[in-house]
Design an enzyme around this catalytic site. Structure first.
Site: not given
Length: 468
Positions: A335, A301, A312
Site C-alpha cells: 500500500k 503503508s 535503502d
C-alpha cells in the site's frame, strides 16, 4: 545574396512557428471541446439510466434519486483503486475520529482476503479479545448480511457503533468445521502504539519492540522504549512491524528519524503534473545499534515506508517470512500510495478520500508498483508455522534454550511451585516441544551474526553495519 537567403530562411521558420502555434491552439480547443462533449454524453447516459430505474424497477422503495446518486458516486470512485472512497458525512466523521486515536467499536484490524472480511489483528484488552475473536478469523456475516466483496469502509461502518451495543458476527475459523456465531459488545478503544508486554530484552544485549500502530505519539513512545533498552545494555534491536497496517505519514517519518542519519531522504511522494515532496531526517539517530526489522504480508503503508527507508540506507536488515502467501514472495502489503481527504462543497460533511500520489523510497522505488517491500532474508518457516505464530500469539516469544548461555537474562526470584519442581527435574526447565516465534528467531540469529562481523571489522580497523 547570402543575406537574402538567410532572410528568406528566417521568414520561413517564423511562418512555420506561427502556423504551428495556430495548429496547436486549434488542437487544444478541439481537445477541450471533445472532453466537454464526452462529459455531457456521460451525464446524459447516467440520467437516462436513473430515469429508467426510477420508473421501471420492481422495488419502488429502492429508487430514490439520492440513493441512486450515492451508489453511482461510490461505484465511480471505487473503480479507481481499493483505497479511494467516497465518504458520506457519517462515514467521514467515523474515519476522522479513528485517526485521532480513540473510537468506539470492537478492537480489531481488518483486511480483505479473497473477498472475505478477515481479522488481521485483535487488540489486547478490547471487546473483540473478550469475545474470543482471533487473528485470521474470516467474518462471513455482520448481523446476517454477507461481507463478501464488502468494502473495508462499509465493513468498518457496520462493525463500529456506540459503546455498550452488541453486534452479531458469523465467523469461519481455520480448523473448525462449523461456522461460529460470536456476539461482541462494543466499547471504547484506545489503541497503543506499543503494548507494555512487547518491549523487552531478549537477552543481555538484544532488545525487542513490537510497534503495533502508528498513532500520533508512536515515534515518541518508540524512542522512549529504545532509550530504556539501551540503558539496559542493548546493542541490537529487533523492530517488529508484522501486522502493522500503518497510519499517519508524518509519524512514519518521525520513526525513520530515530534510525537514519541527519539530512537523509526518508521518503518522497509524487503526484500529477510533476509535483514531488521530499521528507528528510531532521535529527541524529538514537544510536548505532544493530537493527533487524520484521515484516509480513500485513505490514502496510507507514510500516512499509519505515522498512523501505531502513533497507535503502542499509541501516538494518529486513526479515520476512518464507511461510507467507506464495503470490507475495515474502513482500509486504504494497500500500504505497497517498490518500487525500477532499471536502465536498455540495454536501456538508461529505469527503472524497482520493489516491493523489505514490510513495517512493530513498532509492526511488515505488512501494505501490513493486507490490510491497521484498525482505532481505526470509525466515525458513512453513505456511502452517507462519499462521500459528499469529494465531497462537507467539510474537516476541523465544524460549531460554534458544539463547546463548552467556547472554541469558537472570531468572527472577520467585516462589517455586510443585509443577516447576517436577518440570526442572524432568527437563532442566526447558520444554523441547514449546512453541515459539520462529520468524523472530531468524532475525535474532542475524543480529548475533552481525555482532561477530562488526567485532571483526572493528578489530581490523573498519566498521560493519548490519545490512551492508
Amino acid at each position: 545574396m547570402k543575406s537574402n537567403r538567410r532572410m528568406v530562411w528566417l521568414m520561413t521558420v517564423f511562418a512555420a512557428m506561427i502556423l504551428g502555434s495556430l495548429v496547436l491552439g486549434v488542437h487544444t480547443v478541439v481537445s477541450a471541446q471533445d472532453l466537454l462533449d464526452r462529459k455531457l454524453k456521460g451525464t446524459k447516459l447516467l440520467q437516462d439510466v436513473m430515469h429508467e430505474i426510477e420508473i421501471n424497477y420492481v422495488d419502488e422503495d429502492r429508487v430514490s434519486p439520492e440513493e441512486l446518486f450515492t451508489a453511482a458516486i461510490k461505484g465511480m470512485v471505487s473503480s479507481l483503486d481499493k483505497h479511494s472512497v467516497y465518504l458520506e458525512p457519517d462515514e467521514a466523521k467515523e474515519f476522522n475520529d479513528q485517526t485521532q486515536g480513540e473510537f468506539q467499536g470492537l478492537g480489531i484490524e481488518i483486511g480483505s482476503v479473497r473477498g472475505w472480511l478477515t481479522v488481521t489483528q485483535v487488540l489486547p484488552g478490547t471487546p473483540a479479545e473478550a469475545a474470543g475473536l482471533k487473528t485470521e478469523d474470516r467474518i462471513i456475516e455482520v448481523e446476517g448480511e454477507s461481507t463478501l466483496n464488502m468494502s473495508l469502509f462499509e465493513a468498518t461502518k457496520r462493525l463500529k457503533g456506540p459503546s455498550g451495543t452488541v453486534v452479531n458476527l458469523k465467523v469461519a475459523r481455520r480448523g473448525q468445521h462449523e461456522f461460529l456465531t460470536i456476539p461482541v459488545k462494543r466499547g471504547f478503544i484506545h489503541p497503543d502504539a506499543i503494548n507494555k508486554d512487547t518491549a523487552k530484552m531478549l537477552d543481555t544485549r538484544t532488545g525487542y519492540v513490537r510497534l503495533e500502530d502508528f498513532t500520533m505519539d508512536a515515534a515518541e513512545e518508540l524512542a522512549g522504549k529504545i532509550t530504556e533498552l539501551q540503558n539496559r545494555g542493548m546493542d541490537g534491536l529487533v523492530l517488529d512491524l508484522r501486522g502493522n497496517f500503518g497510519g499517519l505519514l508524518d509519524v512514519a517519518v518521525k520513526v525513520c528519524d530515530l534510525f537514519i542519519e541527519k539530512d537523509k531522504l526518508i521518503v518522497s511522494y509524487r503526484a500529477r503534473q510533476g509535483m514531488v515532496k521530499n521528507y528528510t531526517s531532521e535529527n541524529d539517530p538514537l544510536g548505532d545499534f544493530l537493527l533487524a526489522v520484521l515484516v509480513d504480508e500485513y505490514t502496510a503503508s507507514a510500516s512499509e515506508i519505515v522498512a523501505g527507508c531502513v533497507q535503502d540506507w542499509k541501516r538494518g536488515i529486513i526479515v520476512g517470512s518464507g511461510g507467507g502467501p506464495s503470490d507475495k514472495e515474502g513482500r509486504t502489503y504494497g500500500k504505497g500510495s497517498v490518500q487525500t481527504l477532499i471536502p465536498l462543497e455540495s454536501l456538508e460533511g461529505a469527503q472524497l478520500k482520493l489516491t493523489t500520489a505514490k510513495y517512493y523510497t530513498p532509492l526511488e522505488r515505488s512501494i505501490h508498483d513493486m507490490k510491497g517491500v521484498l525482505p532481505d532474508v526470509l525466515a525458513p518457516v512453513t505456511p502452517a508455522q507462519h499462521v500459528a505464530i499469529r494465531l497462537d500469539g507467539l510474537y516476541g516469544k523465544l524460549p531460554g534454550r534458544m539463547i546463548a548461555t552467556d547472554l541469558r537474562l537472570p531468572e527472577p526470584e520467585e516462589d517455586v511451585t510443585v509443577q516447576e519442581i517436577f518440570t526442572e527435574a524432568d527437563g532442566n526447565g526447558d520444554d523441547q516441544d514449546e512453541l515459539y516465534d520462529l520468524e523472530l528467531y531468524c532475525a535474532y540469529q542475524h543480529l548475533n551474526s552481525a555482532r561477530v562481523t562488526r567485532r571483526g571489522m572493528l578489530e581490523g580497523g573498519g566498521l560493519a553495519r548490519l545490512g551492508n
